[in-house]
Design an enzyme around this catalytic site. Sequence first.
Site, PDB file in Angstrom:
ATOM      1  CB  SER A  25     -11.591   7.481  -3.503  1.00 12.11           C
ATOM      2  OG  SER A  25     -10.419   7.914  -2.833  1.00 12.11           O
TER       3      SER A  25
ATOM      4  CE  LYS B 176      -6.137   1.915  -0.703  1.00 17.27           C
ATOM      5  NZ  LYS B 176      -6.327   2.034   0.680  1.00 17.27           N
TER       6      LYS B 176
ATOM      7  CE  LYS C  92      -3.601   2.384   2.492  1.00 17.34           C
ATOM      8  NZ  LYS C  92      -4.653   2.300   3.478  1.00 17.34           N
TER       9      LYS C  92
ATOM     10  NE  ARG D 179      -5.868   9.504   3.476  1.00 13.41           N
ATOM     11  CZ  ARG D 179      -4.608   9.751   3.198  1.00 13.41           C
ATOM     12  NH1 ARG D 179      -4.184  10.999   3.083  1.00 13.41           N
ATOM     13  NH2 ARG D 179      -3.749   8.754   3.049  1.00 13.41           N
TER      14      ARG D 179
ATOM     15  CD  GLU E  82       6.456  -3.520   3.981  1.00 20.26           C
ATOM     16  OE1 GLU E  82       5.637  -4.216   4.612  1.00 20.26           O
ATOM     17  OE2 GLU E  82       7.340  -2.843   4.538  1.00 20.26           O
TER      18      GLU E  82
HETATM   19  C1  PBG Z   1      -7.717   3.107   5.361  1.00 23.11           C
HETATM   20  C2  PBG Z   1      -7.926   3.045   3.915  1.00 23.11           C
HETATM   21  C3  PBG Z   1      -7.710   4.031   2.947  1.00 23.11           C
HETATM   22  C4  PBG Z   1      -8.189   3.518   1.759  1.00 23.11           C
HETATM   23  C5  PBG Z   1      -8.633   2.231   2.016  1.00 23.11           C
HETATM   24  N1  PBG Z   1      -8.448   1.948   3.349  1.00 23.11           N
HETATM   25  C6  PBG Z   1      -7.211   5.420   3.061  1.00 23.11           C
HETATM   26  C7  PBG Z   1      -5.881   5.708   3.581  1.00 23.11           C
HETATM   27  O1  PBG Z   1      -5.017   4.837   3.701  1.00 23.11           O
HETATM   28  O2  PBG Z   1      -5.673   6.871   3.926  1.00 23.11           O
HETATM   29  C8  PBG Z   1      -8.238   4.276   0.459  1.00 23.11           C
HETATM   30  C9  PBG Z   1      -9.306   3.837  -0.484  1.00 23.11           C
HETATM   31  C10 PBG Z   1      -9.650   4.808  -1.534  1.00 23.11           C
HETATM   32  O3  PBG Z   1      -9.045   5.895  -1.693  1.00 23.11           O
HETATM   33  O4  PBG Z   1     -10.581   4.498  -2.267  1.00 23.11           O
HETATM   34  N2  PBG Z   1      -6.477   2.917   5.839  1.00 23.11           N
END
Ligand code: PBG
Length: 334
Positions: free
Chosen positions: A284, A258, A203, A213, A243
């Site tokens: 998103s 991601k 990630k 967020r 990782e």
């Molecule tokens: C929570 C999380 C996030 C996303 C999924 N789980 C945001 C972040 O890490 O700040 C992002 C998903 C998206 O942007 O659609 N940790």
Amino acid sequence: MKNFKSKGFPYHRGRRLRSSDNIRDIVSETNLSSKDLVMPYFVREDKDSSKANDVIYLKRYTITELLKKIDQLIKYGVKTIALFPKILEEKKSTTAKESFNEKNLICRTLKAINKEYPDLTVICDIALDAYTLSGHDGIIDSNGNINNDQSLEVLSKMAVNFAQAGCNVLAPSDMMDGRIKLIRENLETNGFHDTLILSYSSKFCSNFYSPFRDVLGSKKNLGDSKKNSYQIDYRNSREAIKESLEDIYEGADIVMIKPASHYLDIIKDIRDNCLIPIAAFQVSGEYCLIKNAADNNLINFKDCVIESLTCIKRSGADIIFSYFAGEVAEWLNQ
Ligand code: PBG
């Protein structure tokens, strides 16, 4: 391609394989299916249905509204959803204790879904950002640092809490070190031998999470603070592979990369380096870019969505999380 030998034109005419729909279809290497897709949903617990509650393009649903959405989704063949909570601001705390409350929003949602749709697979995010006042995925200690080991305690309690409420796929997205191992051990100790762990293992610290967020209400809490002390620097690929390999070693059943579209090289590298299923999350920000460009008639909505998801699959993802999942499944069914 080491073994490719060609006498060249006219023995080779690449266009023969592109000459009709049928030929193109029969030689297509990647085919998107609604079975590949996971639909992310935001669930809320406030009763306010006014406009003030809307975030552009991404909706938050009450449990009742969500059940109706799932009903449509299932009809188009999507069998898996991912849940993200927007809890009441007054329930957020420095300790994120609402995350392991057995009556919290996610637990209530899981129970409602399992009652009506027992065959649906529900993936729950394991991270503290929806529950902390800081908007961070971990606990902040007295020195102002995100404390890895304190966070692990809370994350593993949260994981067992969701497993108890009926979640069969837990998805740690917090990027703390050692969380897969601890969650796996706690699941085993508590008798949850069949609960899957889908680790958000590679990630990245991405700027494309910002709309998400906003929906969770963690953006304003986070302010200028960054998640770069735990999420991976986007300049690095070997670190990202490491990782994922570590999380597999610690007991993950599925790993995830991601965001997706700007990270296809990472998806391919991890695919080539491991034997377990690979997921990718079209986040998103990636979703909003396409939506917004289509709304402004700059691109064709449907064609661009299908292309974006097919390319993610082509790079090696078996499972794709996308906010387009519902719409795409509907198109694929036509
Ligand atoms: C929570 C999380 C996030 C996303 C999924 N789980 C945001 C972040 O890490 O700040 C992002 C998903 C998206 O942007 O659609 N940790």
